[in-house]
Enzyme design. Structure first.
Site, PDB file in Angstrom:
ATOM      1  N   CYS A 135       0.837  -1.203   0.000  1.00 39.64           N
ATOM      2  CA  CYS A 135       0.000   0.000   0.000  1.00 39.64           C
ATOM      3  C   CYS A 135       0.877   1.261   0.000  1.00 39.64           C
ATOM      4  O   CYS A 135       1.512   1.555  -0.993  1.00 39.64           O
ATOM      5  CB  CYS A 135      -0.978  -0.040   1.173  1.00 39.64           C
ATOM      6  SG  CYS A 135      -2.409   1.063   0.975  1.00 39.64           S
TER       7      CYS A 135
ATOM      8  N   HIS B 165      -3.470  -5.709   0.969  1.00 39.98           N
ATOM      9  CA  HIS B 165      -2.762  -5.971   2.230  1.00 39.98           C
ATOM     10  C   HIS B 165      -2.732  -7.468   2.541  1.00 39.98           C
ATOM     11  O   HIS B 165      -3.677  -8.002   3.130  1.00 39.98           O
ATOM     12  CB  HIS B 165      -3.466  -5.249   3.383  1.00 39.98           C
ATOM     13  CG  HIS B 165      -3.290  -3.778   3.393  1.00 39.98           C
ATOM     14  ND1 HIS B 165      -2.309  -3.144   4.143  1.00 39.98           N
ATOM     15  CD2 HIS B 165      -3.964  -2.792   2.760  1.00 39.98           C
ATOM     16  CE1 HIS B 165      -2.395  -1.841   3.974  1.00 39.98           C
ATOM     17  NE2 HIS B 165      -3.385  -1.595   3.129  1.00 39.98           N
TER      18      HIS B 165
ATOM     19  N   GLU C 214      -0.937  -8.870   4.831  1.00 39.57           N
ATOM     20  CA  GLU C 214      -0.821  -9.044   6.284  1.00 39.57           C
ATOM     21  C   GLU C 214      -2.169  -8.986   6.980  1.00 39.57           C
ATOM     22  O   GLU C 214      -2.314  -9.479   8.114  1.00 39.57           O
ATOM     23  CB  GLU C 214       0.137  -7.980   6.870  1.00 39.57           C
ATOM     24  CG  GLU C 214      -0.445  -6.612   7.102  1.00 39.57           C
ATOM     25  CD  GLU C 214      -0.608  -5.756   5.850  1.00 39.57           C
ATOM     26  OE1 GLU C 214      -0.946  -4.561   5.989  1.00 39.57           O
ATOM     27  OE2 GLU C 214      -0.384  -6.273   4.734  1.00 39.57           O
TER      28      GLU C 214
END
Length: 224
Positions: free
Chosen positions: A86, A195, A197
């Site tokens: 990002c 994302h 994660e």
């Protein structure tokens, strides 16, 4: 294998990434303050999401000049791994480690959603945990995620197979060619707007992102 997670003023996904690398994968992880100038102990540098320097001027434009960034560039030039997520993707384009730019979303609105992605190739450490052509789902949260490059650069990116992830179905931000993530020519630097994660713990109902980190871990472990 040691991960280093950069921390800029305004980073807000740094601890999320560290949770994946340190707690889920059990790997040594160091939080690297942006003013540090020695990252020689790091195997994989992760530039996390957030709003580095408040996104003033444009996303990633100020972070690119942080004292740690020349070390990140040198790290990448040595063939070591760098992942920008990002805002981190934006920083890597500003630093010249990846081609193109990330511009304001097509509808000028901040997007926070989940997006299906197509894995374009799986012969790199980043994607070896997926099947080629597999559709995965990862969260997105950005206001400036529209990938843009001039026609020549875009053609080179496509011809060189540098697109690793592509939005499937609806293009949420107007990215050219629905590009969601690209790598450099050597394949050791990856930038992506979604994302991984945030989709790494099964407790969240989706662990599609964990395979990106696991694939990389397996590749580096094999090299060592």
């Amino acid at each position: 294998m040691k991960f280093g997670v950069l921390v800029f003023p305004g980073s807000n996904c740094d601890r999320d990434v560290a949770y994946v690398t340190r707690d889920l994968l059990g790997q040594p992880t160091r939080m690297v303050w942006h003013q540090e100038t020695d990252i020689g102990d790091i195997d994989v540098v992760i530039v996390p999401g957030g709003f580095s320097y408040g996104d003033y001027l444009r996303c990633g434009a100020i972070a690119r000049f942080s004292p740690v960034m020349p070390q990140v560039i040198e790290h990448a030039q040595k063939g070591k791994f760098v992942l920008g997520i990002c805002n981190g993707f934006q920083v890597l384009t500003e630093a010249g480690l990846l081609p193109g730019v990330l511009a304001r979303n097509q509808d000028l609105h901040f997007i926070c959603d989940r997006s299906p992605l197509k894995v374009e190739r799986n012969n790199l450490p980043w994607t070896q945990g997926y099947a080629e052509g597999e559709i995965i789902t990862l969260p997105i949260a950005h206001g400036e995620g529209r990938f843009y490059a001039d026609k020549k650069t875009l053609a080179e990116i496509e011809d060189n197979g540098q697109v690793l992830f592509r939005y499937q179905g609806e293009n949420p931000n107007g990215s050219l060619n629905s590009i969601a993530g690209i790598c450099n020519l050597q394949g050791n630097v990856l930038g992506m707007m979604p994302h991984p994660e945030r989709a790494a713990d099964s407790a969240l109902g989706n662990s599609d992102g964990l395979r990106l980190f696991q694939g990389l871990l397996g590749k580096v472990a094999a090299l060592v």
